[in-house]
Design a protein around this motif. Structure first.
Motif, mmCIF file in Angstrom:
data_model
loop_
_atom_site.group_PDB
_atom_site.id
_atom_site.type_symbol
_atom_site.label_atom_id
_atom_site.label_comp_id
_atom_site.label_asym_id
_atom_site.label_seq_id
_atom_site.Cartn_x
_atom_site.Cartn_y
_atom_site.Cartn_z
ATOM 1 N N PRO A 171 -23.688 27.262 19.627
ATOM 2 C CA PRO A 171 -22.227 27.486 20.198
ATOM 3 C C PRO A 171 -22.097 26.554 21.667
ATOM 4 C CG PRO A 171 -22.813 29.511 19.732
ATOM 5 C CD PRO A 171 -24.248 28.391 19.628
ATOM 6 N N ARG A 172 -21.099 25.792 21.706
ATOM 7 C CA ARG A 172 -20.816 25.711 22.866
ATOM 8 C C ARG A 172 -20.268 26.051 23.332
ATOM 9 N NH1 ARG A 172 -19.983 18.809 22.105
ATOM 10 N NH2 ARG A 172 -18.536 20.458 20.414
ATOM 11 N N PRO A 173 -19.958 25.727 25.212
ATOM 12 C CA PRO A 173 -18.587 26.842 25.624
ATOM 13 C C PRO A 173 -17.390 26.348 25.283
ATOM 14 C CG PRO A 173 -20.146 26.065 27.543
ATOM 15 C CD PRO A 173 -20.023 24.988 26.431
ATOM 16 N N GLY A 174 -16.966 27.859 24.435
ATOM 17 C CA GLY A 174 -15.118 28.007 24.079
ATOM 18 C C GLY A 174 -15.176 27.721 22.431
ATOM 19 N N GLU A 175 -16.789 27.877 21.860
ATOM 20 C CA GLU A 175 -17.011 27.830 20.711
ATOM 21 C C GLU A 175 -17.829 29.173 19.411
ATOM 22 O OE1 GLU A 175 -17.933 23.098 20.016
ATOM 23 O OE2 GLU A 175 -19.293 24.374 19.351
ATOM 24 N N VAL A 176 -17.476 29.046 18.676
ATOM 25 C CA VAL A 176 -17.578 30.307 17.830
ATOM 26 C C VAL A 176 -19.448 29.662 16.410
ATOM 27 C CG1 VAL A 176 -17.337 31.782 16.231
ATOM 28 C CG2 VAL A 176 -15.627 31.292 17.658
ATOM 29 N N LEU A 177 -20.183 30.215 16.687
ATOM 30 C CA LEU A 177 -21.004 29.878 15.546
ATOM 31 C C LEU A 177 -20.523 30.959 14.445
ATOM 32 C CD1 LEU A 177 -23.780 27.784 14.438
ATOM 33 C CD2 LEU A 177 -24.743 30.347 15.263
ATOM 34 N N LEU A 178 -20.031 30.030 13.146
ATOM 35 C CA LEU A 178 -20.362 30.383 12.444
ATOM 36 C C LEU A 178 -21.364 30.781 10.678
ATOM 37 C CD1 LEU A 178 -16.656 29.149 11.048
ATOM 38 C CD2 LEU A 178 -16.935 31.532 12.813
ATOM 39 N N GLU A 179 -21.111 31.131 9.715
ATOM 40 C CA GLU A 179 -22.069 31.814 9.333
ATOM 41 C C GLU A 179 -21.432 31.353 7.759
ATOM 42 O OE1 GLU A 179 -24.698 35.427 6.831
ATOM 43 O OE2 GLU A 179 -26.027 34.526 8.322
ATOM 44 N N ILE A 180 -21.774 30.644 7.149
ATOM 45 C CA ILE A 180 -20.320 29.852 6.280
ATOM 46 C C ILE A 180 -20.619 30.853 4.812
ATOM 47 C CG2 ILE A 180 -20.039 28.081 4.612
ATOM 48 C CD1 ILE A 180 -18.522 28.068 7.599
ATOM 49 N N VAL A 181 -19.275 31.594 3.969
ATOM 50 C CA VAL A 181 -19.957 32.295 3.200
ATOM 51 C C VAL A 181 -19.094 31.109 1.864
ATOM 52 C CG1 VAL A 181 -19.037 34.052 1.846
ATOM 53 C CG2 VAL A 181 -19.551 34.111 3.926
ATOM 54 N N ALA A 182 -18.005 30.617 2.281
ATOM 55 C CA ALA A 182 -17.666 29.293 0.880
ATOM 56 C C ALA A 182 -16.673 28.162 0.915
ATOM 57 C CB ALA A 182 -17.031 30.047 -0.177
ATOM 58 N N THR A 183 -17.182 27.340 0.855
ATOM 59 C CA THR A 183 -16.308 25.608 1.401
ATOM 60 C C THR A 183 -15.510 25.326 -0.445
ATOM 61 O OG1 THR A 183 -17.531 25.603 2.946
ATOM 62 C CG2 THR A 183 -16.468 23.524 2.658
ATOM 63 N N GLY A 184 -14.248 25.066 0.067
ATOM 64 C CA GLY A 184 -13.724 24.326 -1.419
ATOM 65 C C GLY A 184 -14.178 22.636 -1.022
ATOM 66 N N ILE A 185 -13.771 22.519 -2.946
ATOM 67 C CA ILE A 185 -14.200 21.124 -2.670
ATOM 68 C C ILE A 185 -12.471 20.207 -2.670
ATOM 69 C CG2 ILE A 185 -15.286 19.078 -4.315
ATOM 70 C CD1 ILE A 185 -17.397 20.344 -4.694
ATOM 71 N N CYS A 186 -12.366 19.221 -1.725
ATOM 72 C CA CYS A 186 -11.388 19.350 -1.416
ATOM 73 C C CYS A 186 -10.949 17.347 -2.090
ATOM 74 C CB CYS A 186 -10.853 18.802 -0.156
ATOM 75 S SG CYS A 186 -8.955 18.509 -0.193
ATOM 76 N N GLY A 187 -9.560 17.251 -3.090
ATOM 77 C CA GLY A 187 -9.757 16.438 -3.567
ATOM 78 C C GLY A 187 -10.415 14.727 -3.228
ATOM 79 N N SER A 188 -9.824 15.050 -1.683
ATOM 80 C CA SER A 188 -10.167 14.163 -0.040
ATOM 81 C C SER A 188 -11.619 14.357 0.361
ATOM 82 C CB SER A 188 -9.476 13.956 1.132
ATOM 83 O OG SER A 188 -9.701 15.366 1.758
ATOM 84 N N ASP A 189 -12.553 14.543 -0.133
ATOM 85 C CA ASP A 189 -13.633 14.708 -0.413
ATOM 86 C C ASP A 189 -14.625 14.325 -1.305
ATOM 87 O OD1 ASP A 189 -13.928 16.408 2.815
ATOM 88 O OD2 ASP A 189 -13.992 18.279 0.427
ATOM 89 N N VAL A 190 -14.037 14.264 -2.738
ATOM 90 C CA VAL A 190 -14.194 13.595 -3.445
ATOM 91 C C VAL A 190 -13.780 11.781 -3.680
ATOM 92 C CG1 VAL A 190 -14.168 13.044 -6.413
ATOM 93 C CG2 VAL A 190 -14.146 15.375 -5.385
ATOM 94 N N HIS A 191 -12.844 11.526 -2.897
ATOM 95 C CA HIS A 191 -12.183 10.174 -2.999
ATOM 96 C C HIS A 191 -12.573 9.690 -1.822
ATOM 97 C CE1 HIS A 191 -8.473 11.323 -4.499
ATOM 98 N NE2 HIS A 191 -9.029 11.769 -5.428
ATOM 99 N N GLY A 192 -13.733 11.104 -0.752
ATOM 100 C CA GLY A 192 -14.665 10.667 0.459
ATOM 101 C C GLY A 192 -16.071 9.836 -0.166
ATOM 102 N N TYR A 193 -16.131 10.667 -1.460
ATOM 103 C CA TYR A 193 -17.374 10.752 -1.917
ATOM 104 C C TYR A 193 -17.961 9.286 -2.658
ATOM 105 C CZ TYR A 193 -21.080 11.605 -6.025
ATOM 106 O OH TYR A 193 -21.850 11.501 -6.301
ATOM 107 N N THR A 194 -16.482 8.754 -3.880
ATOM 108 C CA THR A 194 -16.658 7.972 -4.546
ATOM 109 C C THR A 194 -16.397 6.553 -3.326
ATOM 110 O OG1 THR A 194 -14.477 7.926 -4.787
ATOM 111 C CG2 THR A 194 -16.177 9.365 -6.410
ATOM 112 N N GLY A 195 -16.140 6.660 -1.707
ATOM 113 C CA GLY A 195 -15.550 6.079 -1.684
ATOM 114 C C GLY A 195 -14.190 5.127 -1.398
ATOM 115 N N GLU A 196 -13.887 6.301 -1.969
ATOM 116 C CA GLU A 196 -12.507 5.484 -2.623
ATOM 117 C C GLU A 196 -11.655 4.847 -1.281
ATOM 118 O OE1 GLU A 196 -10.060 7.079 -6.060
ATOM 119 O OE2 GLU A 196 -12.126 8.267 -6.019
#
Length: 346
Positions: free
Chosen positions: A22-47
């Motif tokens: 973490p830099r000044p003004g930031e927080v370091l997080l340990e991720i529990v879960a992250t949702g796959i968004c439709g925009s992530d899928v469209h990015g993955y396919t190159g759309e």
């Protein structure tokens, strides 16, 4: 740390990356879960062209505070949090008006290629964008705050109220968020236009009426199920065809909110706007207030949220999940990736 790295169209996999600090003004997080968004899928396919090789994506997330950067006094280590991924400048007129979504210098964690985001074991975020959540709620619900805030902002942009007949076009995660937001704004009847049977069923569990646009005439369905043409349409798809449906099924003077972004350019009937005096409204992301208020609602663990998550995978299963979603082989609506393993869901 282990991270899910996008390397180009149809190419994503787990790699070792240096642990972020973490830099000044930031927080370091340990991720529990992250949702796959439709925009992530469209990015993955190159759309959509909005994801870049070497990028760690992910913006719908929940985690725990691991460390505070210099100048940050809280939240304390171990606190459950979600992250507002929209980073605004804080100095412009839009930010002063609590309209961060309109900040000309806005950046979005998970979209900006140079920010290592939430499909990873660890990530950093500006402290101002970290929103605490109570341990009394199901932990994974924290990953729903971001998409639900999109729906909340869209309903507000459309000024949905108790007297409105609301049509939601598209029954995926953003459409579901629009349904819940319209209900929270007081709408008594909400109709969802969705061709997929599984998604129609899910929206019905949320209290919405549904219609299959491939099997029924949408204006007729609105007349029969809503009691008349829609006065507000929330288009959660964003295509020329769905916008045409929105005009056909809505009343003169209706508000049509474009929140989906399936097509970058749209063909539309100018006459349907001008001669029938409809208002076409754009909706992007959310304000900081929208996000905080949605987080507070999610923290109450409303019963409706139980139906929204229908897929869970660990990091090693994420690449195959992206492939299946991209090819349309999965019927899952919202899949969460657990970087530290599925036991973190408990």
């Amino acid at each position: 740390m282990r991270a899910l790295v996008f390397q180009g169209a149809w190419d994503i996999g787990v790699e070792e990356r240096p642990d972020p600090r973490p830099r000044p003004g930031e927080v370091l997080l340990e991720i529990v879960a992250t949702g796959i968004c439709g925009s992530d899928v469209h990015g993955y396919t190159g759309e959509n062209g909005r994801r870049h090789p070497g990028q760690v994506m992910g913006h719908e997330t929940v985690g725990r505070v691991a460390e505070l950067g210099e100048g940050v006094s809280g939240p304390r280590a171990g606190t459950l949090v979600t992250v507002n991924p929209l980073v605004a400048c804080g100095d412009c007129p839009a930010c002063a008006a609590d309209a961060q979504q309109s900040c000309p210098r806005r950046r979005v964690i998970g979209v900006a290629a140079d920010i290592s985001a939430a499909f990873a074991e660890l990530m950093t975020a500006p402290a101002a964008n970290v929103v605490p959540l109570p341990d009394t709620m199901p932990v994974e619900y924290g990953a729903l705050v971001e998409p639900l805030a999109v729906g909340q902002h869209a309903a507000r942009r459309g000024q949905v109220g108790p007297d409105d007949r609301v049509l939601v076009i598209g029954g995926g995660p953003i459409g579901q968020a629009c349904v819940l937001a319209a209900q929270r704004c007081g709408a008594g009847k909400v109709l969802v236009s969705e061709p997929a049977g599984r998604r129609r069923t899910l929206n019905e569990t949320l209290g919405a009426l549904t219609a299959n646009p491939t099997a029924a005439d949408l204006p007729t369905a609105c007349a029969e199920l809503l009691g008349g043409p829609a006065t507000v349409v929330l288009d959660a798809v964003g295509a020329s065809a769905t916008l045409a449906d929105a005009f056909a099924a809505s009343a003169f003077g209706a508000r049509v909110v474009l929140v989906g972004m399936h097509e970058p350019r749209l063909d539309l009937s100018a006459y349907a706007i001008s001669t029938e005096e409809r208002t076409l409204i754009g909706s992007f992301c959310y304000s900081a207030a929208d996000f905080r208020e949605t987080a507070a609602w999610v923290a109450e663990a409303p019963a409706e949220l139980a139906a929204l998550i229908d897929g869970r995978v660990d990091m090693d299963g994420a690449a195959e999940t992206f492939r299946r979603l991209g090819r349309g082989e999965s019927e899952a609506s919202k899949v969460l990736v657990f970087p530290h393993g599925l036991e973190a869901a408990r």
